[in-house]
Design an enzyme around this catalytic site. Structure first.
Site, PDB file in Angstrom:
ATOM      1  N   TYR A  90     -34.243   9.718   4.008  1.00  0.00           N
ATOM      2  CA  TYR A  90     -33.996   8.305   4.344  1.00  0.00           C
ATOM      3  C   TYR A  90     -32.516   7.955   4.328  1.00  0.00           C
ATOM      4  O   TYR A  90     -31.908   7.698   5.380  1.00  0.00           O
ATOM      5  CB  TYR A  90     -34.798   7.433   3.382  1.00  0.00           C
ATOM      6  CG  TYR A  90     -34.583   5.943   3.482  1.00  0.00           C
ATOM      7  CD1 TYR A  90     -34.437   5.315   4.723  1.00  0.00           C
ATOM      8  CD2 TYR A  90     -34.536   5.157   2.339  1.00  0.00           C
ATOM      9  CE1 TYR A  90     -34.254   3.939   4.808  1.00  0.00           C
ATOM     10  CE2 TYR A  90     -34.374   3.788   2.406  1.00  0.00           C
ATOM     11  CZ  TYR A  90     -34.229   3.178   3.641  1.00  0.00           C
ATOM     12  OH  TYR A  90     -34.045   1.816   3.715  1.00  0.00           O
TER      13      TYR A  90
ATOM     14  N   GLY B 125     -38.049  15.143   4.041  1.00  0.00           N
ATOM     15  CA  GLY B 125     -37.238  14.799   5.201  1.00  0.00           C
ATOM     16  C   GLY B 125     -37.961  15.095   6.504  1.00  0.00           C
ATOM     17  O   GLY B 125     -39.061  15.663   6.527  1.00  0.00           O
TER      18      GLY B 125
ATOM     19  N   ALA C 263     -33.074  15.190  -3.709  1.00  0.00           N
ATOM     20  CA  ALA C 263     -33.682  14.967  -5.024  1.00  0.00           C
ATOM     21  C   ALA C 263     -35.056  14.348  -4.858  1.00  0.00           C
ATOM     22  O   ALA C 263     -35.347  13.698  -3.847  1.00  0.00           O
ATOM     23  CB  ALA C 263     -32.804  14.052  -5.877  1.00  0.00           C
TER      24      ALA C 263
ATOM     25  N   THR D  85     -28.117   6.951  -9.365  1.00  0.00           N
ATOM     26  CA  THR D  85     -29.063   5.847  -9.373  1.00  0.00           C
ATOM     27  C   THR D  85     -28.796   4.893 -10.531  1.00  0.00           C
ATOM     28  O   THR D  85     -28.313   5.308 -11.595  1.00  0.00           O
ATOM     29  CB  THR D  85     -30.507   6.373  -9.490  1.00  0.00           C
ATOM     30  OG1 THR D  85     -31.410   5.286  -9.709  1.00  0.00           O
ATOM     31  CG2 THR D  85     -30.643   7.351 -10.650  1.00  0.00           C
TER      32      THR D  85
ATOM     33  N   TYR E 252     -36.861  11.048 -14.194  1.00  0.00           N
ATOM     34  CA  TYR E 252     -36.065  10.885 -12.975  1.00  0.00           C
ATOM     35  C   TYR E 252     -34.649  10.430 -13.308  1.00  0.00           C
ATOM     36  O   TYR E 252     -33.654  11.036 -12.898  1.00  0.00           O
ATOM     37  CB  TYR E 252     -36.733   9.886 -12.029  1.00  0.00           C
ATOM     38  CG  TYR E 252     -35.808   9.399 -10.941  1.00  0.00           C
ATOM     39  CD1 TYR E 252     -35.341  10.273  -9.962  1.00  0.00           C
ATOM     40  CD2 TYR E 252     -35.396   8.064 -10.899  1.00  0.00           C
ATOM     41  CE1 TYR E 252     -34.469   9.828  -8.971  1.00  0.00           C
ATOM     42  CE2 TYR E 252     -34.537   7.616  -9.913  1.00  0.00           C
ATOM     43  CZ  TYR E 252     -34.073   8.498  -8.958  1.00  0.00           C
ATOM     44  OH  TYR E 252     -33.211   8.052  -7.988  1.00  0.00           O
TER      45      TYR E 252
ATOM     46  N   LYS F 240     -30.913  12.675 -13.184  1.00  0.00           N
ATOM     47  CA  LYS F 240     -29.700  12.253 -12.466  1.00  0.00           C
ATOM     48  C   LYS F 240     -28.510  12.145 -13.417  1.00  0.00           C
ATOM     49  O   LYS F 240     -27.387  12.551 -13.088  1.00  0.00           O
ATOM     50  CB  LYS F 240     -29.950  10.907 -11.781  1.00  0.00           C
ATOM     51  CG  LYS F 240     -30.925  10.956 -10.622  1.00  0.00           C
ATOM     52  CD  LYS F 240     -30.286  11.542  -9.384  1.00  0.00           C
ATOM     53  CE  LYS F 240     -31.131  11.302  -8.157  1.00  0.00           C
ATOM     54  NZ  LYS F 240     -30.462  11.688  -6.910  1.00  0.00           N
TER      55      LYS F 240
END
Length: 334
Positions: free
Chosen positions: A14, A39, A79, A121, A145, A149
């Site tokens: 995205y 993707g 990711a 993030t 998550y 990161k």
């Protein structure tokens, strides 16, 4: 002068695909590495952008790519992002989001590539202690998550000390919208983002949309978030790679608008844009959902000269609706 060469991992996803288009439009040569797990081939719309299907953790493939191309920088998107799944399958997230990038960084060190833009993030902050969120806010992520990161952010700092890697960790908030020409957009499976979920309830792809919690300490009782258009995110990655290639120092900064919008406001604006009534069901709060998450985006402006151009959520929803209600279905083959 030869064009600068950029490797974009996860560039068929995205945010990655929008960034690839922006880089290409600015004259960069771009190679995309994507395993197409999430993707799509058709998200790479420029025919002279090379798509390599493979994994970030494939060392032999990476070495071949770095031997073939003299990369000036790497932008790393590849990711897993589903917060709930990260709680039930943490090892999947730690392997993909933390362990595999180590191999990429090793190969970068081997070939002397020292500019790395990292898709981070706001989930690294955890429960907000103050708002708006600034970059010096404590980082106490609540999910694997967010932890996966944050670990990469720590690793990048150590790599700078060890071999001079310069990095830009871009902590973004709620990515939204689609390309203004309707050629590429948000196409997750499963979808988890609010705006496309609301709009999919209007295309008939979903029976209804569930609002989790109406008793938060906000003006209308629903959660407030900072929505940022994907085109603005692409512009921020362009600014970050320019900054690093031109000798800029490492940085960590928020990418947001600084404007908070509630769930009910998203629903109301979606109805205004589409002329349709959203089928809503109201449920209980989800554990761990903060009432408000809004960025202070000042540092990105100070360090990168970047700020969001589209701060009107109506425009974001209009672009998303153009994509979701258009010839999206059947376009993607993987």
């Amino acid at each position: 002068m030869a064009k600068k060469m950029i490797l974009v991992t996860g560039g068929a996803g995205y945010i990655g695909s929008h960034t690839v288009r922006r880089l290409h439009g600015e004259g960069y040569q771009v190679v995309v590495l994507d395993n197409l797990c999430y993707g799509h081939r058709d998200a790479i719309v420029d025919p002279d952008v090379e798509l390599v299907v493979g994994a970030v953790g494939d060392r032999d493939l990476l070495v071949d790519l770095f031997r073939k191309h003299n990369f000036d920088a790497v932008i790393h998107f590849a990711a897993f992002t589903y917060v709930g799944e990260s709680v039930t399958s943490p090892l999947k997230f730690y392997r993909n989001n933390t362990a595999e990038p180590l191999i990429l960084l090793e190969v970068m060190e081997e070939f002397g590539c020292k500019s790395f833009v990292f898709s981070s993030t706001c989930a690294t902050y955890g429960e907000p202690q103050k708002l708006p969120l600034t970059e010096d806010h404590p980082q106490n992520p609540m999910s694997p998550y967010g932890k996966s990161k944050l670990m990469v952010e720590w690793i990048l700092k150590d790599c700078e000390v060890a071999f001079g890697l310069k990095s830009a960790a871009l902590r973004y908030f709620n990515a939204s919208g689609s390309s203004l020409d309707g050629k590429i957009g948000e196409d997750h499976d499963p979808e988890s983002h609010l705006i496309p979920l609301v709009l999919m309830s209007l295309t008939g792809e979903l029976e209804k949309i569930t609002v989790f919690g109406t008793d938060y300490s906000t003006p209308d009782g629903t959660c407030i978030r900072d929505y940022i258009h994907v085109a603005d995110l692409a512009g921020a990655h362009l600014a970050a790679v320019n900054h690093l290639i031109n000798g800029g120092e490492s940085l960590q900064c928020n990418l947001g608008t600084g404007v908070g919008v509630s769930v009910k406001e998203i629903i109301d604006v979606s109805e205004e844009v589409t002329g349709k009534k959203v089928p809503v069901v109201y449920g209980e709060r989800r554990p761990g959902d903060p009432a408000r998450l809004v960025a202070d985006p000042k540092m990105a402006k100070d360090l990168l000269g970047w700020e969001a151009e589209q701060k009107d959520v109506k425009a974001m929803i209009e672009s998303a609706w153009k994509w979701l209600s258009g010839p999206r279905k059947g376009r993607f083959d993987e």
